[in-house]
Scaffold this motif. Structure first.
Motif, mmCIF file in Angstrom:
data_model
loop_
_atom_site.group_PDB
_atom_site.id
_atom_site.type_symbol
_atom_site.label_atom_id
_atom_site.label_comp_id
_atom_site.label_asym_id
_atom_site.label_seq_id
_atom_site.Cartn_x
_atom_site.Cartn_y
_atom_site.Cartn_z
ATOM 1 N N CYS A 114 0.834 -1.215 0.000
ATOM 2 C CA CYS A 114 0.000 0.000 0.000
ATOM 3 C C CYS A 114 0.864 1.259 0.000
ATOM 4 N N LEU A 115 1.933 1.256 0.765
ATOM 5 C CA LEU A 115 2.837 2.409 0.770
ATOM 6 C C LEU A 115 3.435 2.615 -0.614
ATOM 7 N N TYR A 116 3.851 1.545 -1.258
ATOM 8 C CA TYR A 116 4.385 1.608 -2.617
ATOM 9 C C TYR A 116 3.368 2.237 -3.571
ATOM 10 N N LEU A 117 2.123 1.799 -3.484
ATOM 11 C CA LEU A 117 1.076 2.343 -4.355
ATOM 12 C C LEU A 117 0.804 3.814 -4.055
ATOM 13 N N ILE A 118 0.793 4.169 -2.793
ATOM 14 C CA ILE A 118 0.587 5.580 -2.412
ATOM 15 C C ILE A 118 1.722 6.440 -2.960
ATOM 16 N N GLU A 119 2.947 5.937 -2.866
ATOM 17 C CA GLU A 119 4.088 6.676 -3.415
ATOM 18 C C GLU A 119 3.905 6.897 -4.916
ATOM 19 N N GLY A 120 3.497 5.844 -5.625
ATOM 20 C CA GLY A 120 3.303 5.955 -7.069
ATOM 21 C C GLY A 120 2.166 6.880 -7.441
ATOM 22 N N ILE A 121 1.047 6.762 -6.749
ATOM 23 C CA ILE A 121 -0.106 7.623 -7.013
ATOM 24 C C ILE A 121 0.233 9.083 -6.710
ATOM 25 N N SER A 122 1.091 9.292 -5.716
ATOM 26 C CA SER A 122 1.502 10.651 -5.335
ATOM 27 C C SER A 122 2.439 11.301 -6.342
ATOM 28 N N GLY A 123 2.932 10.530 -7.283
ATOM 29 C CA GLY A 123 3.786 11.098 -8.321
ATOM 30 C C GLY A 123 5.233 10.669 -8.281
ATOM 31 N N LEU A 124 5.622 9.887 -7.282
ATOM 32 C CA LEU A 124 6.989 9.378 -7.273
ATOM 33 C C LEU A 124 7.125 8.325 -8.381
ATOM 34 N N PRO A 125 8.221 8.330 -9.108
ATOM 35 C CA PRO A 125 8.363 7.396 -10.242
ATOM 36 C C PRO A 125 8.765 5.985 -9.802
ATOM 37 N N VAL A 126 7.896 5.324 -9.029
ATOM 38 C CA VAL A 126 8.203 4.007 -8.486
ATOM 39 C C VAL A 126 7.695 2.861 -9.362
ATOM 40 N N PHE A 127 6.713 3.146 -10.216
ATOM 41 C CA PHE A 127 6.124 2.091 -11.027
ATOM 42 C C PHE A 127 7.067 1.670 -12.153
ATOM 43 N N SER A 128 6.790 0.519 -12.729
ATOM 44 C CA SER A 128 7.669 -0.104 -13.706
ATOM 45 C C SER A 128 8.031 0.803 -14.881
ATOM 46 N N ASN A 129 7.067 1.393 -15.524
ATOM 47 C CA ASN A 129 7.345 2.209 -16.710
ATOM 48 C C ASN A 129 7.194 3.699 -16.460
ATOM 49 N N SER A 130 7.351 4.116 -15.223
ATOM 50 C CA SER A 130 7.293 5.557 -14.957
ATOM 51 C C SER A 130 8.733 6.047 -14.810
ATOM 52 N N PRO A 131 9.081 7.217 -15.210
ATOM 53 C CA PRO A 131 8.226 8.298 -15.681
ATOM 54 C C PRO A 131 7.962 8.281 -17.189
ATOM 55 N N GLU A 132 8.610 7.411 -17.957
ATOM 56 C CA GLU A 132 8.435 7.483 -19.413
ATOM 57 C C GLU A 132 6.977 7.278 -19.852
ATOM 58 N N LYS A 133 6.177 6.536 -19.103
ATOM 59 C CA LYS A 133 4.761 6.343 -19.445
ATOM 60 C C LYS A 133 3.855 7.191 -18.558
#
Length: 183
Positions: A65-84
């Motif tokens: 959940c913390l990982y998802l919150i970080e990603g939703i908040s705009g941190l580039p934690v997801f697999s294809n972020s920030p390019e996608k």
């Protein structure tokens, strides 16, 4: 009363540390792409299940959940972020179902009891990872339409990689579950 406060605060501190460590591990696993057939492999699903098995269902879910919150908040934690893209726009894309499935998979993997029987452990881990794909395929079908080849797009390219991860987790599950006694 003072002893109870110290025990509670130490437990909360442990959960905070575990959550941050888990989210960092998930971020690293999302960013490293391993050449694999037919698509490059990340180790995210491996780490989600590992968090559930190692830290238990509560701490594993909190880390995801913390990982998802970080990603939703705009941190580039997801697999294809920030390019996608980043933040909520990335989260609401085709992978949202899989990302939501991470939470439930960590809970299930952490809740199940593992034994010395490799075959039973294999199927328990397979079930846990299947939850990720169930949520992922449901969202993908909703997003792009059920008339599209959902299984061909959202499951089949990952079968070989997931099988490898399940086998690896099956081999180490009894070592991982020993970490729970420290939590």
């Amino acid at each position: 009363m003072e002893i109870a406060k110290n025990i509670y605060s130490n437990k909360v501190l442990k959960y905070i540390i575990i959550a941050f460590a888990g989210s960092i591990l998930l971020t690293i696993s999302a960013k490293i792409k391993i050449p694999f057939y037919p698509v490059p492999m990340t180790m995210q699903t491996f780490v989600v299940i590992l968090l559930g098995i190692t830290f238990g269902y509560k701490a594993g879910a909190v880390a995801v959940c913390l990982y998802l919150i970080e990603g939703i908040s705009g941190l580039p934690v997801f697999s294809n972020s920030p390019e996608k893209g980043v933040g909520i726009s990335y989260f609401m894309g085709p992978t949202m179902g899989y990302l939501i499935g991470f939470i439930f998979a960590a809970v299930i993997a952490g809740y199940l009891k593992y034994t010395k029987n490799y075959i039973f452990n294999f199927f328990k881990i397979l079930f846990s990872i299947s939850i990720i794909y169930l949520f992922g395929l449901l969202w993908l079908g909703t997003l792009i339409g059920w008339d599209k080849p959902i299984f061909k797009l959202g499951l089949l390219p990952f079968v070989y990689a997931e099988t490898l991860k399940i086998l690896l987790l099956t081999l180490i599950v009894n070592k991982l579950k020993n970490f729970r006694r420290f939590i």
